[in-house]
Design a protein around this motif. Sequence first.
Motif, PDB file in Angstrom:
ATOM      1  N   VAL A  82       0.834  -1.205   0.000  1.00 54.13           N
ATOM      2  CA  VAL A  82       0.000   0.000   0.000  1.00 54.13           C
ATOM      3  C   VAL A  82       0.868   1.254   0.000  1.00 54.13           C
ATOM      4  CG1 VAL A  82      -1.625   1.326   1.402  1.00 54.13           C
ATOM      5  CG2 VAL A  82      -1.986  -1.111   1.046  1.00 54.13           C
ATOM      6  N   ALA A  83       1.920   1.260   0.793  1.00 47.65           N
ATOM      7  CA  ALA A  83       2.821   2.413   0.828  1.00 47.65           C
ATOM      8  C   ALA A  83       3.487   2.633  -0.520  1.00 47.65           C
ATOM      9  CB  ALA A  83       3.878   2.226   1.918  1.00 47.65           C
ATOM     10  N   ALA A  84       3.870   1.555  -1.214  1.00 46.51           N
ATOM     11  CA  ALA A  84       4.490   1.684  -2.536  1.00 46.51           C
ATOM     12  C   ALA A  84       3.502   2.274  -3.529  1.00 46.51           C
ATOM     13  CB  ALA A  84       4.991   0.327  -3.014  1.00 46.51           C
ATOM     14  N   ILE A  85       2.247   1.860  -3.468  1.00 46.64           N
ATOM     15  CA  ILE A  85       1.234   2.411  -4.381  1.00 46.64           C
ATOM     16  C   ILE A  85       1.021   3.894  -4.108  1.00 46.64           C
ATOM     17  CG2 ILE A  85      -1.226   2.367  -4.945  1.00 46.64           C
ATOM     18  CD1 ILE A  85      -1.103  -0.671  -4.607  1.00 46.64           C
ATOM     19  N   ILE A  86       0.931   4.258  -2.841  1.00 42.47           N
ATOM     20  CA  ILE A  86       0.723   5.667  -2.497  1.00 42.47           C
ATOM     21  C   ILE A  86       1.919   6.509  -2.927  1.00 42.47           C
ATOM     22  CG2 ILE A  86       0.529   7.274  -0.565  1.00 42.47           C
ATOM     23  CD1 ILE A  86      -1.243   5.208   0.813  1.00 42.47           C
ATOM     24  N   VAL A  93      -2.979  10.657  -6.223  1.00 44.03           N
ATOM     25  CA  VAL A  93      -3.435   9.701  -5.219  1.00 44.03           C
ATOM     26  C   VAL A  93      -3.482  10.365  -3.853  1.00 44.03           C
ATOM     27  CG1 VAL A  93      -2.876   7.518  -4.072  1.00 44.03           C
ATOM     28  CG2 VAL A  93      -2.586   7.737  -6.523  1.00 44.03           C
ATOM     29  N   TRP A  94      -2.498  11.213  -3.557  1.00 44.20           N
ATOM     30  CA  TRP A  94      -2.454  11.867  -2.267  1.00 44.20           C
ATOM     31  C   TRP A  94      -3.675  12.767  -2.068  1.00 44.20           C
ATOM     32  CZ3 TRP A  94       3.273  13.747  -2.802  1.00 44.20           C
ATOM     33  CH2 TRP A  94       4.112  12.623  -2.849  1.00 44.20           C
ATOM     34  N   ARG A  95      -4.074  13.504  -3.141  1.00 47.08           N
ATOM     35  CA  ARG A  95      -5.249  14.370  -3.037  1.00 47.08           C
ATOM     36  C   ARG A  95      -6.518  13.548  -2.827  1.00 47.08           C
ATOM     37  NH1 ARG A  95      -4.445  16.923  -8.052  1.00 47.08           N
ATOM     38  NH2 ARG A  95      -2.235  17.275  -7.877  1.00 47.08           N
ATOM     39  N   ARG A  96      -6.641  12.432  -3.530  1.00 53.39           N
ATOM     40  CA  ARG A  96      -7.829  11.594  -3.391  1.00 53.39           C
ATOM     41  C   ARG A  96      -7.931  11.016  -1.988  1.00 53.39           C
ATOM     42  NH1 ARG A  96      -7.264   8.328  -8.990  1.00 53.39           N
ATOM     43  NH2 ARG A  96      -7.684  10.072 -10.372  1.00 53.39           N
TER      44      ARG A  96
END
Length: 100
Positions: A82-86, A93-96
């Motif tokens: 999950v951390a790698a995807i973020i 992604v951060w805004r979503r």
Amino acid sequence: MTLDDQLSAFLGEEPQQSRAEVFTAEVMKAVERRVFLDRLAAMAAGAVVLALVLWAVSPALNLMVRAIAPSLAPVCGGLVFVAAIIMTGGPQVWRRLSIG
């Protein structure tokens, strides 16, 4: 000399600094450098103490990790994924996710 010449001469001049201002700036630089080096030395000493403490308790930590690791490995793997995807998703992604 015309007004334009006077204005260009005035704007082209660099203001002269007094010796007191230069001396004050140099003293402030030296003080800040000394404070930085003192803080750096304190942090290095803290890191050395922490390393020694962790080295001293490493046998107990090894026993605890061996007992807990098999049950936590899947959870840690999922969190890393999950951390790698973020991290690779970037600002969109951060805004979503309302992170950044």
